[in-house]
Scaffold this active site. Structure first.
Site, PDB file in Angstrom:
ATOM      1  N   LYS A  22      32.599  49.464  47.488  1.00 19.11           N
ATOM      2  CA  LYS A  22      33.402  50.315  46.596  1.00 19.11           C
ATOM      3  C   LYS A  22      32.816  50.005  44.987  1.00 19.11           C
ATOM      4  CE  LYS A  22      37.939  48.913  46.446  1.00 19.11           C
ATOM      5  NZ  LYS A  22      38.375  48.754  45.152  1.00 19.11           N
ATOM      6  N   SER A  23      32.821  48.762  44.714  1.00 18.89           N
ATOM      7  CA  SER A  23      32.483  48.516  43.370  1.00 18.89           C
ATOM      8  C   SER A  23      30.986  49.149  42.969  1.00 18.89           C
ATOM      9  CB  SER A  23      31.913  46.900  43.328  1.00 18.89           C
ATOM     10  OG  SER A  23      33.497  46.371  43.450  1.00 18.89           O
ATOM     11  N   ARG A  27      30.359  52.419  40.024  1.00 17.12           N
ATOM     12  CA  ARG A  27      29.285  52.291  39.205  1.00 17.12           C
ATOM     13  C   ARG A  27      28.169  53.372  39.171  1.00 17.12           C
ATOM     14  NH1 ARG A  27      32.099  47.925  39.868  1.00 17.12           N
ATOM     15  NH2 ARG A  27      32.203  46.284  38.060  1.00 17.12           N
ATOM     16  N   GLY A  94      41.914  49.963  39.892  1.00 13.22           N
ATOM     17  CA  GLY A  94      41.711  49.076  38.480  1.00 13.22           C
ATOM     18  C   GLY A  94      40.271  49.116  38.185  1.00 13.22           C
ATOM     19  N   ARG A 122      49.856  46.916  36.279  1.00 11.52           N
ATOM     20  CA  ARG A 122      48.581  45.810  36.194  1.00 11.52           C
ATOM     21  C   ARG A 122      48.299  45.708  34.722  1.00 11.52           C
ATOM     22  NH1 ARG A 122      44.482  46.883  40.785  1.00 11.52           N
ATOM     23  NH2 ARG A 122      43.742  44.676  40.059  1.00 11.52           N
ATOM     24  N   GLN A 169      35.512  43.390  36.024  1.00 15.90           N
ATOM     25  CA  GLN A 169      36.036  44.775  35.300  1.00 15.90           C
ATOM     26  C   GLN A 169      36.150  44.690  33.756  1.00 15.90           C
ATOM     27  OE1 GLN A 169      39.931  45.613  37.162  1.00 15.90           O
ATOM     28  NE2 GLN A 169      39.024  46.092  39.230  1.00 15.90           N
ATOM     29  N   ASP A 315      38.330  39.149  46.286  1.00 17.88           N
ATOM     30  CA  ASP A 315      38.901  40.114  47.110  1.00 17.88           C
ATOM     31  C   ASP A 315      39.108  39.803  48.539  1.00 17.88           C
ATOM     32  OD1 ASP A 315      39.028  41.596  45.006  1.00 17.88           O
ATOM     33  OD2 ASP A 315      37.494  43.097  45.452  1.00 17.88           O
ATOM     34  N   ARG A 346      49.110  38.974  45.392  1.00 19.60           N
ATOM     35  CA  ARG A 346      48.353  38.574  46.796  1.00 19.60           C
ATOM     36  C   ARG A 346      48.900  37.011  47.080  1.00 19.60           C
ATOM     37  NH1 ARG A 346      42.725  42.154  46.233  1.00 19.60           N
ATOM     38  NH2 ARG A 346      43.658  43.836  47.132  1.00 19.60           N
ATOM     39  N   ARG A 390      44.055  45.763  50.942  1.00 20.84           N
ATOM     40  CA  ARG A 390      43.549  44.380  51.753  1.00 20.84           C
ATOM     41  C   ARG A 390      44.574  43.706  52.367  1.00 20.84           C
ATOM     42  NH1 ARG A 390      38.525  45.140  50.012  1.00 20.84           N
ATOM     43  NH2 ARG A 390      38.171  45.752  47.883  1.00 20.84           N
TER      44      ARG A 390
HETATM   45  C1  S3P Z   1      35.947  44.659  40.697  1.00 19.61           C
HETATM   46  C2  S3P Z   1      36.285  43.647  40.317  1.00 19.61           C
HETATM   47  C3  S3P Z   1      37.145  42.782  40.745  1.00 19.61           C
HETATM   48  C4  S3P Z   1      37.719  42.882  42.183  1.00 19.61           C
HETATM   49  C5  S3P Z   1      38.065  44.532  42.221  1.00 19.61           C
HETATM   50  C6  S3P Z   1      36.565  45.262  41.841  1.00 19.61           C
HETATM   51  C7  S3P Z   1      34.899  45.774  40.144  1.00 19.61           C
HETATM   52  O1  S3P Z   1      38.193  42.658  39.780  1.00 19.61           O
HETATM   53  O2  S3P Z   1      38.851  42.249  42.339  1.00 19.61           O
HETATM   54  O3  S3P Z   1      38.321  44.735  43.507  1.00 19.61           O
HETATM   55  O4  S3P Z   1      34.507  46.654  40.971  1.00 19.61           O
HETATM   56  O5  S3P Z   1      34.628  45.487  39.112  1.00 19.61           O
HETATM   57  P1  S3P Z   1      38.584  41.696  38.460  1.00 19.61           P
HETATM   58  O6  S3P Z   1      37.293  42.288  37.497  1.00 19.61           O
HETATM   59  O7  S3P Z   1      39.746  42.020  38.005  1.00 19.61           O
HETATM   60  O8  S3P Z   1      38.200  40.339  39.144  1.00 19.61           O
END
Ligand code: S3P
Length: 436
Positions: A22-23, A27, A94, A122, A169, A315, A346, A390
């Site tokens: 996903k991350s 990107r 997020g 959030r 993030q 996560d 969580r 999750r």
């Molecule tokens: C993510 C960073 C993490 C993670 C989120 C995805 C990202 O969050 O928990 O599911 O893709 O950069 P944080 O940057 O708030 O730790």
């Protein structure tokens, strides 16, 4: 609200793959959109979160086409995005809202970002504050801490920022703004968070300097579109790994999983708990380490989890809590205050669900103790996802190792990160179905 029922299962056997990371998928869509030239993305996760990112760039004039299973992004270059006519909806994501806040701060246009009922609760100050130091003009509810966020694109200057939290993030939002800023931008974190942004910027030809937990980028650098392959998401693999460890007579091979060291805390944690796990066939694909993971039914024991490993497993802590529930002895999780501000709180939501499983937990502000090995359940017990993908998947995994028929309530959210999760379990012979 969709409810899933799940019954005790044994003998998870075979070979599977999991959807794209996903991350990395977020990107890939973002960097390809502001790169010059085309990028063909293989293995993109097509969950709701990533589709929110894709739609955002379409709204800003980027042409994105499907080519079979792949996606082709026709990059617009650093300055080629156009003002979106309407607000951008990040849904539950997020990463979409925080990274886009950075990217949009340095544009020459106005934009508004919002999200669903969970995302709008959030904290956004963590990105709004450093971006404002760069000269960004961002307005939002609760003095800029909550979405909707309105961004008046402006001229930015590079900063050196010491982030109080290890968060990819935050780091990525600042680096993206840094691409549009005058001079150098440096972000230092207390411990290293996932480094996909740094790796992908370099993959697309930008110069990124790294030193310990600091990363720097000079503004104005062009990115060049380049085909990219997204590995399977270790965060999604984690549910199948734990399911295999806690069910009897199971042995599963999960092929082509991203094993970036900033993400493999889950492997280290489960091995320390006594999990029989191995990574095979390691290689590198598009600048990211990849491997196959083999897991076998195991007798787990409780351990202490704290410190630098937390951001490397952030996560996966909900499903670690499930592993802990089936382990012998107490598992202590600390230094994980960030869990309170994820898709749900969580710590609270997992403690409540483990209670439904008959497990005793003690909550702390930054973690919890889980006294494992004594699950007591009643058929028909209901776990509540609290709208958190999750948490929903973790509790389905718990149901696979529990006597009686468990129900997991409010499971639509699974599609944000893992469309096809239930089918994959049922293809492996798990006794799982959706209540009509
Ligand atoms: C993510 C960073 C993490 C993670 C989120 C995805 C990202 O969050 O928990 O599911 O893709 O950069 P944080 O940057 O708030 O730790």
């Amino acid at each position: 609200m969709k409810t899933i029922t799940v019954k005790k299962t044994k003998g998870l056997k075979g070979e599977i793959t999991v959807p794209g990371d996903k991350s990395i998928s977020h990107r890939a869509l973002m960097f390809a959109s502001i790169a010059e030239g085309n990028t063909r993305i293989k293995g993109l996760l097509k969950g709701e979160d990533n589709m929110a990112t894709l739609k955002a760039f379409k709204q800003m004039g980027v042409v994105i086409n499907e080519l079979g299973e792949d996606v082709v992004v026709h990059g617009k270059g650093l300055r080629g995005l156009k003002e979106p006519e309407d607000f951008i909806d990040a849904g539950n994501s997020g990463t979409t809202i925080r990274l886009l806040t950075g990217l949009l701060s340095g544009q020459e246009f106005f934009s508004v970002l919002t999200g669903d009922q969970y995302l709008r609760k959030r904290p956004m100050k963590r990105v709004v504050e450093p971006l404002s130091l760069m000269g960004a003009k961002i307005f939002g509810r609760e003095k800029g801490n909550k979405a909707p966020l309105a961004i008046v694109g402006s001229k930015l200057k590079g900063i050196t920022y010491n982030s109080p939290v290890a968060s990819a993030q935050i780091k990525s939002a600042i680096l993206l703004a840094g691409l549009y800023a005058d001079g150098m931008t440096t972000v230092t974190e207390p411990t290293l968070s996932r480094d996909h942004t740094e790796r992908m910027l370099a993959y697309f030809g930008a110069e990124v300097e790294r030193s310990g937990t600091a990363v720097s980028i000079a503004g104005g650098q062009k990115l060049s579109g380049k085909d990219i392959e997204v590995p399977g998401d270790i965060s999604s693999a984690a549910f199948f790994i734990v399911a295999t460890l806690i069910t009897k007579d199971s042995e599963l091979l999960i092929k082509n999983v991203g094993i970036n060291p900033t993400r493999t805390g889950i492997i280290d944690i489960l091995k320390k708990m006594g999990g029989q796990l191995e990574i095979l066939d390691k290689s590198e694909v598009s600048g990211e380490p990849v491997g196959d993971i083999i897991a076998k039914s195991s007798k787990l024991k409780g351990i202490e989890i704290s410190g630098d490993i937390i951001p490397r497993a952030i996560d996966e802590l909900p499903v670690v809590a499930v592993a802990a529930a089936f382990a012998e002895g107490t598992t202590k999780i600390r230094d994980a205050k960030e869990l309170r501000v994820k898709e749900s709180d969580r710590i609270g939501t997992m403690a409540a669900n483990l209670g439904e499983l008959g497990i005793t937990t003690t909550e702390y502000e930054d973690g919890m103790d889980i006294i494992g090995g004594r699950t007591r359940t009643m058929s028909g017990s209901v776990f509540n996802s609290h709208g958190d993908h999750r948490v929903a998947m973790s509790m389905i995994v718990a149901g696979l190792a529990t006597e009686g028929e468990m129900r997991v309530w409010d499971t639509e959210c699974i599609d944000t990160s893992f469309p096809g999760f239930v089918k994959k379990l049922s293809d492996l012979g798990c006794r799982i179905s959706q209540l009509k």
